[in-house]
Motif scaffolding. Structure first.
Motif, PDB file in Angstrom:
ATOM      1  N   GLY A  59       4.372  -5.793   4.096  1.00 36.04           N
ATOM      2  CA  GLY A  59       4.167  -6.557   2.871  1.00 36.04           C
ATOM      3  C   GLY A  59       3.018  -6.120   2.003  1.00 36.04           C
ATOM      4  O   GLY A  59       2.665  -6.816   1.058  1.00 36.04           O
ATOM      5  N   VAL A  60       2.427  -4.957   2.305  1.00 37.99           N
ATOM      6  CA  VAL A  60       1.300  -4.455   1.504  1.00 37.99           C
ATOM      7  C   VAL A  60       1.470  -2.964   1.253  1.00 37.99           C
ATOM      8  O   VAL A  60       2.241  -2.286   1.933  1.00 37.99           O
ATOM      9  N   VAL A  61       0.716  -2.480   0.296  1.00 35.78           N
ATOM     10  CA  VAL A  61       0.561  -1.040   0.093  1.00 35.78           C
ATOM     11  C   VAL A  61      -0.934  -0.779  -0.049  1.00 35.78           C
ATOM     12  O   VAL A  61      -1.623  -1.485  -0.782  1.00 35.78           O
ATOM     13  N   LEU A  62      -1.434   0.179   0.734  1.00 38.77           N
ATOM     14  CA  LEU A  62      -2.842   0.549   0.648  1.00 38.77           C
ATOM     15  C   LEU A  62      -3.037   1.493  -0.528  1.00 38.77           C
ATOM     16  O   LEU A  62      -2.196   2.349  -0.806  1.00 38.77           O
ATOM     17  N   LEU A  63      -4.173   1.333  -1.214  1.00 45.79           N
ATOM     18  CA  LEU A  63      -4.467   2.067  -2.435  1.00 45.79           C
ATOM     19  C   LEU A  63      -5.825   2.743  -2.320  1.00 45.79           C
ATOM     20  O   LEU A  63      -6.685   2.262  -1.583  1.00 45.79           O
ATOM     21  N   LYS A  64      -6.015   3.834  -3.065  1.00 44.87           N
ATOM     22  CA  LYS A  64      -7.315   4.516  -3.063  1.00 44.87           C
ATOM     23  C   LYS A  64      -7.735   4.865  -4.483  1.00 44.87           C
ATOM     24  O   LYS A  64      -6.901   5.183  -5.327  1.00 44.87           O
ATOM     25  N   ALA A  65      -9.026   4.795  -4.698  1.00 44.61           N
ATOM     26  CA  ALA A  65      -9.669   5.302  -5.911  1.00 44.61           C
ATOM     27  C   ALA A  65     -10.957   5.955  -5.445  1.00 44.61           C
ATOM     28  O   ALA A  65     -11.812   5.295  -4.843  1.00 44.61           O
ATOM     29  N   GLY A  66     -11.079   7.244  -5.656  1.00 40.05           N
ATOM     30  CA  GLY A  66     -12.211   7.966  -5.090  1.00 40.05           C
ATOM     31  C   GLY A  66     -12.125   7.888  -3.581  1.00 40.05           C
ATOM     32  O   GLY A  66     -11.068   8.072  -3.002  1.00 40.05           O
ATOM     33  N   ASP A  67     -13.241   7.544  -2.942  1.00 42.73           N
ATOM     34  CA  ASP A  67     -13.236   7.423  -1.481  1.00 42.73           C
ATOM     35  C   ASP A  67     -13.140   5.966  -1.027  1.00 42.73           C
ATOM     36  O   ASP A  67     -13.387   5.664   0.137  1.00 42.73           O
ATOM     37  N   LYS A  68     -12.771   5.073  -1.915  1.00 40.15           N
ATOM     38  CA  LYS A  68     -12.675   3.641  -1.593  1.00 40.15           C
ATOM     39  C   LYS A  68     -11.216   3.214  -1.480  1.00 40.15           C
ATOM     40  O   LYS A  68     -10.329   3.756  -2.148  1.00 40.15           O
ATOM     41  N   MET A  69     -10.986   2.208  -0.644  1.00 40.36           N
ATOM     42  CA  MET A  69      -9.644   1.689  -0.407  1.00 40.36           C
ATOM     43  C   MET A  69      -9.495   0.282  -0.970  1.00 40.36           C
ATOM     44  O   MET A  69     -10.455  -0.482  -1.009  1.00 40.36           O
ATOM     45  N   GLY A  70      -8.278  -0.023  -1.359  1.00 37.22           N
ATOM     46  CA  GLY A  70      -7.900  -1.355  -1.802  1.00 37.22           C
ATOM     47  C   GLY A  70      -6.486  -1.635  -1.328  1.00 37.22           C
ATOM     48  O   GLY A  70      -5.936  -0.895  -0.512  1.00 37.22           O
ATOM     49  N   MET A  71      -5.882  -2.684  -1.872  1.00 34.03           N
ATOM     50  CA  MET A  71      -4.582  -3.092  -1.375  1.00 34.03           C
ATOM     51  C   MET A  71      -3.863  -3.927  -2.419  1.00 34.03           C
ATOM     52  O   MET A  71      -4.488  -4.646  -3.190  1.00 34.03           O
ATOM     53  N   LEU A  72      -2.546  -3.856  -2.398  1.00 31.50           N
ATOM     54  CA  LEU A  72      -1.708  -4.808  -3.117  1.00 31.50           C
ATOM     55  C   LEU A  72      -0.844  -5.486  -2.073  1.00 31.50           C
ATOM     56  O   LEU A  72      -0.047  -4.836  -1.403  1.00 31.50           O
ATOM     57  N   ALA A  73      -1.055  -6.792  -1.899  1.00 27.16           N
ATOM     58  CA  ALA A  73      -0.267  -7.581  -0.943  1.00 27.16           C
ATOM     59  C   ALA A  73       0.913  -8.181  -1.711  1.00 27.16           C
ATOM     60  O   ALA A  73       0.850  -9.293  -2.204  1.00 27.16           O
ATOM     61  N   PHE A  74       1.994  -7.414  -1.820  1.00 29.35           N
ATOM     62  CA  PHE A  74       3.121  -7.832  -2.645  1.00 29.35           C
ATOM     63  C   PHE A  74       3.934  -8.947  -2.002  1.00 29.35           C
ATOM     64  O   PHE A  74       4.537  -9.750  -2.704  1.00 29.35           O
ATOM     65  N   ASP A  75       3.946  -9.049  -0.704  1.00 27.11           N
ATOM     66  CA  ASP A  75       4.667 -10.139  -0.042  1.00 27.11           C
ATOM     67  C   ASP A  75       3.891 -11.453  -0.067  1.00 27.11           C
ATOM     68  O   ASP A  75       4.418 -12.485   0.324  1.00 27.11           O
ATOM     69  N   LEU A  76       2.653 -11.422  -0.486  1.00 26.01           N
ATOM     70  CA  LEU A  76       1.826 -12.638  -0.559  1.00 26.01           C
ATOM     71  C   LEU A  76       1.572 -13.029  -2.016  1.00 26.01           C
ATOM     72  O   LEU A  76       0.557 -13.643  -2.327  1.00 26.01           O
TER      73      LEU A  76
END
Length: 143
Positions: A59-76
């Motif tokens: 239910g998520v996709v992990l994301l990156k910008a530079g050396d940092k990580m984020g996320m989109l929790a599409f199922d939530l």
């Protein structure tokens, strides 16, 4: 706040790729194909700050910008967690994701607020219960 785009405005974007395991697309502006955003239908869900993504899982996709990580929790409900974390683990179904920021591990609420494990453990039980009631980003089964 990220605003919804009309069909005419959507035409200004270039589809970089479909995100495997989801109904989402990575789209870039024609003038800056290095950075992209995530789109669902005609709605832009994230800022155009992303540089890479993983496949969709739980239910998520992990994301990156530079050396940092984020996320989109599409199922939530398409909860966007900006790429400001050093690491995000790949949680098992039903488990909370663990986020690491500035050397501290913790969790992120469904409202996008980070609390370290150390901070959480020092809270009195009634405050812990309040945080648990808000809820944390967890791995969902996306059948």
């Amino acid at each position: 706040m990220i605003e919804t785009k009309t069909s005419a405005q959507v035409n200004e974007f270039v589809i970089v790729e479909n995100i495997f395991g989801s109904h989402l697309k990575a789209v870039a502006k024609a003038e800056d194909k290095k950075h992209f955003a995530i789109m669902e239908g005609n709605e832009i869900l994230t800022p155009f700050e992303l540089e890479s993504h993983g496949i969709a899982f739980n239910g998520v996709v992990l994301l990156k910008a530079g050396d940092k990580m984020g996320m989109l929790a599409f199922d939530l409900g398409n909860i966007y967690i900006a790429p400001e974390y050093d690491y995000i683990n790949e949680a098992a179904v039903g488990d909370d994701f663990v986020f690491e920021k500035d050397g501290k591990k913790g969790r992120v609420t469904l409202q996008g607020q980070f609390i370290s494990d150390d901070e959480f453990e020092q809270l009195p039980q009634d405050k812990k219960d309040e945080w648990e009631d808000i809820g944390f980003i967890f791995a969902n089964d996306i059948d």
